[in-house]
Design a protein around this motif. Structure first.
Motif, PDB file in Angstrom:
ATOM      1  N   ASN A 473       0.803  -1.220   0.000  1.00 38.89           N
ATOM      2  CA  ASN A 473       0.000   0.000   0.000  1.00 38.89           C
ATOM      3  C   ASN A 473       0.834   1.267   0.000  1.00 38.89           C
ATOM      4  O   ASN A 473       0.366   2.312  -0.444  1.00 38.89           O
ATOM      5  CB  ASN A 473      -0.946   0.006   1.210  1.00 38.89           C
ATOM      6  CG  ASN A 473      -2.014  -1.060   1.106  1.00 38.89           C
ATOM      7  OD1 ASN A 473      -2.451  -1.401   0.012  1.00 38.89           O
ATOM      8  ND2 ASN A 473      -2.436  -1.589   2.235  1.00 38.89           N
ATOM      9  N   ASP A 474       2.040   1.207   0.543  1.00 42.26           N
ATOM     10  CA  ASP A 474       2.892   2.387   0.563  1.00 42.26           C
ATOM     11  C   ASP A 474       4.349   1.954   0.485  1.00 42.26           C
ATOM     12  O   ASP A 474       4.658   0.752   0.455  1.00 42.26           O
ATOM     13  CB  ASP A 474       2.630   3.241   1.803  1.00 42.26           C
ATOM     14  CG  ASP A 474       2.758   2.441   3.099  1.00 42.26           C
ATOM     15  OD1 ASP A 474       3.494   1.431   3.100  1.00 42.26           O
ATOM     16  OD2 ASP A 474       2.123   2.811   4.097  1.00 42.26           O
ATOM     17  N   ARG A 503      -0.012   5.905  -7.106  1.00 40.90           N
ATOM     18  CA  ARG A 503      -1.434   5.720  -7.406  1.00 40.90           C
ATOM     19  C   ARG A 503      -1.760   6.573  -8.630  1.00 40.90           C
ATOM     20  O   ARG A 503      -1.004   7.476  -8.989  1.00 40.90           O
ATOM     21  CB  ARG A 503      -2.328   6.175  -6.255  1.00 40.90           C
ATOM     22  CG  ARG A 503      -2.152   5.424  -4.969  1.00 40.90           C
ATOM     23  CD  ARG A 503      -2.681   3.988  -5.039  1.00 40.90           C
ATOM     24  NE  ARG A 503      -2.704   3.414  -3.710  1.00 40.90           N
ATOM     25  CZ  ARG A 503      -1.656   2.873  -3.106  1.00 40.90           C
ATOM     26  NH1 ARG A 503      -0.470   2.878  -3.724  1.00 40.90           N
ATOM     27  NH2 ARG A 503      -1.752   2.348  -1.908  1.00 40.90           N
ATOM     28  N   HIS A 525      -9.813  19.011   5.053  1.00 41.83           N
ATOM     29  CA  HIS A 525      -8.756  18.119   4.560  1.00 41.83           C
ATOM     30  C   HIS A 525      -7.535  18.917   4.102  1.00 41.83           C
ATOM     31  O   HIS A 525      -6.388  18.530   4.381  1.00 41.83           O
ATOM     32  CB  HIS A 525      -9.288  17.267   3.407  1.00 41.83           C
ATOM     33  CG  HIS A 525     -10.140  16.124   3.841  1.00 41.83           C
ATOM     34  ND1 HIS A 525      -9.650  15.069   4.586  1.00 41.83           N
ATOM     35  CD2 HIS A 525     -11.452  15.862   3.639  1.00 41.83           C
ATOM     36  CE1 HIS A 525     -10.627  14.204   4.817  1.00 41.83           C
ATOM     37  NE2 HIS A 525     -11.727  14.658   4.253  1.00 41.83           N
ATOM     38  N   SER A 590       4.283  11.721   1.705  1.00 43.35           N
ATOM     39  CA  SER A 590       3.327  10.630   1.551  1.00 43.35           C
ATOM     40  C   SER A 590       2.486  10.805   0.286  1.00 43.35           C
ATOM     41  O   SER A 590       2.447  11.884  -0.322  1.00 43.35           O
ATOM     42  CB  SER A 590       2.403  10.547   2.767  1.00 43.35           C
ATOM     43  OG  SER A 590       1.537  11.663   2.802  1.00 43.35           O
ATOM     44  N   ARG A 592      -0.753  10.891   0.068  1.00 45.85           N
ATOM     45  CA  ARG A 592      -1.842  11.840   0.278  1.00 45.85           C
ATOM     46  C   ARG A 592      -1.329  13.279   0.240  1.00 45.85           C
ATOM     47  O   ARG A 592      -1.991  14.166  -0.310  1.00 45.85           O
ATOM     48  CB  ARG A 592      -2.554  11.535   1.588  1.00 45.85           C
ATOM     49  CG  ARG A 592      -3.723  12.462   1.878  1.00 45.85           C
ATOM     50  CD  ARG A 592      -4.684  11.887   2.897  1.00 45.85           C
ATOM     51  NE  ARG A 592      -5.497  10.825   2.346  1.00 45.85           N
ATOM     52  CZ  ARG A 592      -6.552  10.288   2.966  1.00 45.85           C
ATOM     53  NH1 ARG A 592      -6.907  10.727   4.157  1.00 45.85           N
ATOM     54  NH2 ARG A 592      -7.249   9.321   2.403  1.00 45.85           N
ATOM     55  N   LEU A 610      -8.754  11.316  -1.962  1.00 42.76           N
ATOM     56  CA  LEU A 610      -9.283  10.486  -0.878  1.00 42.76           C
ATOM     57  C   LEU A 610      -9.702   9.116  -1.388  1.00 42.76           C
ATOM     58  O   LEU A 610      -9.666   8.130  -0.639  1.00 42.76           O
ATOM     59  CB  LEU A 610     -10.478  11.185  -0.219  1.00 42.76           C
ATOM     60  CG  LEU A 610     -10.190  12.528   0.468  1.00 42.76           C
ATOM     61  CD1 LEU A 610     -11.474  13.118   1.042  1.00 42.76           C
ATOM     62  CD2 LEU A 610      -9.156  12.351   1.576  1.00 42.76           C
ATOM     63  N   ARG A 611     -10.104   9.038  -2.653  1.00 45.97           N
ATOM     64  CA  ARG A 611     -10.557   7.762  -3.213  1.00 45.97           C
ATOM     65  C   ARG A 611      -9.437   6.744  -3.338  1.00 45.97           C
ATOM     66  O   ARG A 611      -9.658   5.543  -3.143  1.00 45.97           O
ATOM     67  CB  ARG A 611     -11.188   8.003  -4.591  1.00 45.97           C
ATOM     68  CG  ARG A 611     -11.713   6.748  -5.274  1.00 45.97           C
ATOM     69  CD  ARG A 611     -12.385   7.094  -6.595  1.00 45.97           C
ATOM     70  NE  ARG A 611     -11.456   7.584  -7.585  1.00 45.97           N
ATOM     71  CZ  ARG A 611     -10.771   6.812  -8.428  1.00 45.97           C
ATOM     72  NH1 ARG A 611     -10.915   5.492  -8.385  1.00 45.97           N
ATOM     73  NH2 ARG A 611      -9.939   7.334  -9.310  1.00 45.97           N
ATOM     74  N   THR A 613      -6.161   7.020  -1.844  1.00 46.63           N
ATOM     75  CA  THR A 613      -5.143   6.989  -0.794  1.00 46.63           C
ATOM     76  C   THR A 613      -5.800   6.751   0.552  1.00 46.63           C
ATOM     77  O   THR A 613      -7.009   6.927   0.719  1.00 46.63           O
ATOM     78  CB  THR A 613      -4.342   8.300  -0.742  1.00 46.63           C
ATOM     79  OG1 THR A 613      -5.226   9.387  -0.395  1.00 46.63           O
ATOM     80  CG2 THR A 613      -3.676   8.589  -2.069  1.00 46.63           C
ATOM     81  N   GLU A 614      -4.986   6.372   1.518  1.00 43.21           N
ATOM     82  CA  GLU A 614      -5.475   6.175   2.875  1.00 43.21           C
ATOM     83  C   GLU A 614      -4.733   7.120   3.820  1.00 43.21           C
ATOM     84  O   GLU A 614      -3.594   7.526   3.557  1.00 43.21           O
ATOM     85  CB  GLU A 614      -5.277   4.730   3.329  1.00 43.21           C
ATOM     86  CG  GLU A 614      -3.835   4.260   3.292  1.00 43.21           C
ATOM     87  CD  GLU A 614      -3.710   2.791   3.657  1.00 43.21           C
ATOM     88  OE1 GLU A 614      -2.572   2.338   3.845  1.00 43.21           O
ATOM     89  OE2 GLU A 614      -4.741   2.118   3.756  1.00 43.21           O
ATOM     90  N   SER A 615      -5.389   7.441   4.919  1.00 45.39           N
ATOM     91  CA  SER A 615      -4.798   8.379   5.864  1.00 45.39           C
ATOM     92  C   SER A 615      -3.615   7.732   6.577  1.00 45.39           C
ATOM     93  O   SER A 615      -3.662   6.573   6.984  1.00 45.39           O
ATOM     94  CB  SER A 615      -5.842   8.826   6.885  1.00 45.39           C
ATOM     95  OG  SER A 615      -5.258   9.666   7.854  1.00 45.39           O
ATOM     96  N   THR A 616      -2.538   8.491   6.725  1.00 44.88           N
ATOM     97  CA  THR A 616      -1.355   7.995   7.435  1.00 44.88           C
ATOM     98  C   THR A 616      -1.037   8.875   8.633  1.00 44.88           C
ATOM     99  O   THR A 616       0.056   8.840   9.169  1.00 44.88           O
ATOM    100  CB  THR A 616      -0.141   7.972   6.491  1.00 44.88           C
ATOM    101  OG1 THR A 616       0.056   9.273   5.928  1.00 44.88           O
ATOM    102  CG2 THR A 616      -0.344   6.969   5.387  1.00 44.88           C
TER     103      THR A 616
END
Length: 617
Positions: A473-474, A503, A525, A590, A592, A610-611, A613-616
């Protein structure tokens, strides 16, 4: 039967049309001889308001009330144009529009009332028994009650006048149609069938039936001449149109999906699937067979998955199409991936990397040895990044070899090896052989197991530059992934030079781009990532972007460069959370954060970032 509920429902129907003209009670026969105005009015009695307000559009009505998006409406109209015999409301429901809002729109356009059937458990049972539940289900009608001399008939498709007239003939009553939801109809009929089945006695059913009353006949599967059907001109032209139109629309994949009573064609454009058309279901077998003929597959085998390859020239461009078939409960599903050589003829500068990341990555691919990993899920553009990196190298003076499964694109000056697991030609076996070929640069399609990872690391430690992909994922997660599959941490720290996570997000359409004030959620955000702007760019939606507001894609990148400090941390086998924190402290940006930078530059939107990526934080 709840009489009070039925009475209230009928009162509401009567409120829609309180006075029933006396002539409506007369029994006229529509379709036998000359039809009279009275007979027509029995079937259709629009409200005066609807007659004076002018023609309405179901799609626009539903859109204005939030039942569907503008992009879905555009898709529905496209499907409607290419699918004769289907209504716009039916297509809207297939695309996921809110059923009650669509049916209210149908009622409004038709000048009829709309009603949910949740208030009545048992409608006009006698009339339903005369028609039969199967007839009601097939034709989308349901007798609900009696209003004066007319039968209140729930219909899902009021434009089907033939069915309404047939009900009038069967029951000998005038009809007052009202629009209902298909789901309500299905639940009502299912409930009645359960009640009918509860009173059935097996002994009564089998009374008088002998064992030899029914003779079983061995029925063979229908043998269609699929090869002949696949070679017919209409089928050939239709398949050619699918491919031609997909290239025109910029699609990366074509999905041919059989349903119970229809065939669905969908294109994947900019990473999102769009329904394009619904050809007749009868064409399914011929279409699949035509594709199999084009890719030299067995057209008689419909029970096992098959994979093939089609080479074509469309719009003067050479294309490779990868065909995959999969047997499903409704028939064979086929997916074609369009591989365009133009998509790999992309410079690193055009991928969307920031200036800092681009400069560092170029220096890393110029290194004489080490491992560079590109990570991300399927469809995130990893292969394009690797090919663009190979394109920066001197393919005349260097020996560059790749191991891929499959070889998607052919690149001049590069030795590309196809993996064949069935005959033992695995990634690890191909790597061993390749190391005896005096390589300078090796690209491995994917590190899938410990053996492949160890050989790649050994190759990098012995003076070769190795590029590969990994599904994480990262960027920091790639280190722990290699440790989990069995690679010693000290080898990872010694061999890996850097990891690039990426991504793909959709870019705002340049033709309908405009600035708007951000919503509270969007502003929150942005402020969380240190971005304070009064206006953000969005796509309003136009014909060039299919009313989506997006056209094309750009990459988001997270580049991890391993320095001596991080190499020491890897030897201690850190957990991914702690290692990510340390990487961020060393200056890693990152995914995001890179995405929100592109939002501030007007390249994409917060929703897209936001679609994917995920919050880190």
């Amino acid at each position: 039967m709840p009489r009070d509920g039925l009475k209230n429902l009928l009162d509401r129907f009567n409120a829609l049309d309180p006075e029933v003209p006396p002539e409506l009670a007369s029994e006229t026969t529509l379709g036998q001889g000359q039809a009279t105005p009275e007979a027509v009015s029995e079937l259709w009695t629009p409200d005066a308001a609807s007659q004076s307000s002018g023609p309405l559009d179901v799609g626009q009505w539903v859109l204005e009330r939030g039942g569907i998006s503008a992009a879905q409406l555009t898709t529905a109209r496209t499907v409607l144009e290419k699918t004769p015999g289907r209504g716009l409301a039916e297509i809207l429901l297939d695309l996921g529009a809110q059923e009650d809002i669509v049916q209210q729109g149908v009622a409004e356009v038709s000048g009829l009332g709309f009603m949910r059937l949740t208030e009545v458990e048992l409608p006009a049972i006698k009339q339903i028994q005369k028609l039969g539940t199967e007839f009601c289900k097939t034709n989308g009608v349901l007798p609900i009650g009696v209003s004066g001399s007319r039968l209140v008939l729930g219909v899902t498709r009021p434009e089907n006048m033939v069915v309404i007239d047939e009900v009038r003939h069967k029951l000998g009553m005038g009809i007052k149609p009202v629009v209902i939801c298909p789901s309500d109809l299905a639940l009502m009929i299912e409930g009645m069938r359960e009640e009918e089945g509860a009173d059935v006695k097996v002994n009564d059913i089998i009374a008088g039936i002998e064992e030899d009353d029914v003779e079983v006949v061995q029925v063979q599967e229908e043998n269609l001449d699929l090869e002949k059907a696949a070679g017919e001109s209409p089928v050939i032209r239709f398949v050619n149109y699918l491919i031609f139109n997909a290239v025109k629309e910029g699609a990366s994949d074509i999905h041919i999906e059989p349903q119970e009573k229809k065939l669905k064609i969908r294109y994947r454009v900019d990473g999102v699937l769009f329904e394009m058309m619904n050809p007749p279901h009868q064409m399914h077998a011929a279409i699949i067979s035509r594709l199999k003929v084009m890719s030299n597959l067995d057209i008689a085998e419909r029970r096992l998955p098959q994979d093939g390859r089609i080479r074509a020239v469309v719009h003067g461009r050479k294309l490779d199409l990868r065909l995959s078939t999969l047997p499903t409960a409704q028939g064979e599903k086929a997916v074609m991936r369009l591989l365009d050589t133009r998509s790999i003829q992309v410079q690193l500068e055009d991928l969307g990397m920031g200036e800092d990341n681009l400069l560092i990555w170029k220096r890393m691919i110029d290194q004489p040895h080490g491992i560079l990993l590109v990570t991300g899920p399927t469809g995130s553009g990893k292969t394009t990044t690797l090919y663009a990196s190979l394109g920066q190298m001197d393919r005349i003076q260097m020996n560059i070899s790749t191991v891929e499964d499959p070889v998607e694109y052919h690149m001049a000056g590069v030795n590309q090896v196809q993996v064949h697991e069935r005959i033992g030609m695995s990634f690890s076996a191909a790597l061993r052989a390749m190391l005896r070929q005096d390589p300078d640069v090796i690209m491995v399609g994917e590190v899938r197991d410990a053996e492949t990872a160890r050989i790649a690391i050994q190759a990098s430690l012995t003076g070769h530059l190795v590029l590969s992909t990994l599904h994480t994922n990262d960027a920091p997660s790639s280190v722990t992934r290699l440790i989990n599959i069995g690679v010693e941490p000290y080898l990872i720290g010694a061999a890996v030079n850097g990891v690039l996570a990426q991504r793909l997000v959709r870019k705002i359409c340049p033709h309908c781009k405009k600035q708007v004030q951000p919503t509270e959620a969007v502003a929150e955000h942005l402020s969380t990532h240190g971005i304070a702007i009064d206006q953000v760019w969005v796509g309003a939606g136009c014909s060039k972007c299919r009313n989506t507001g997006y056209a094309g894609r750009v990459g988001l990148y997270e580049l991890l460069v391993l320095d001596d400090f991080l190499r020491d941390k890897i030897v201690a086998s850190p957990n991914v959370t702690e290692f990510r924190r340390q990487c961020m402290e060393r200056g890693m940006v990152s995914l995001r954060e890179d995405g929100f930078k592109k939002v501030s530059l007007g390249v994409t939107t917060v929703e897209e970032v936001l679609r994917v990526t995920e919050s880190t934080i």
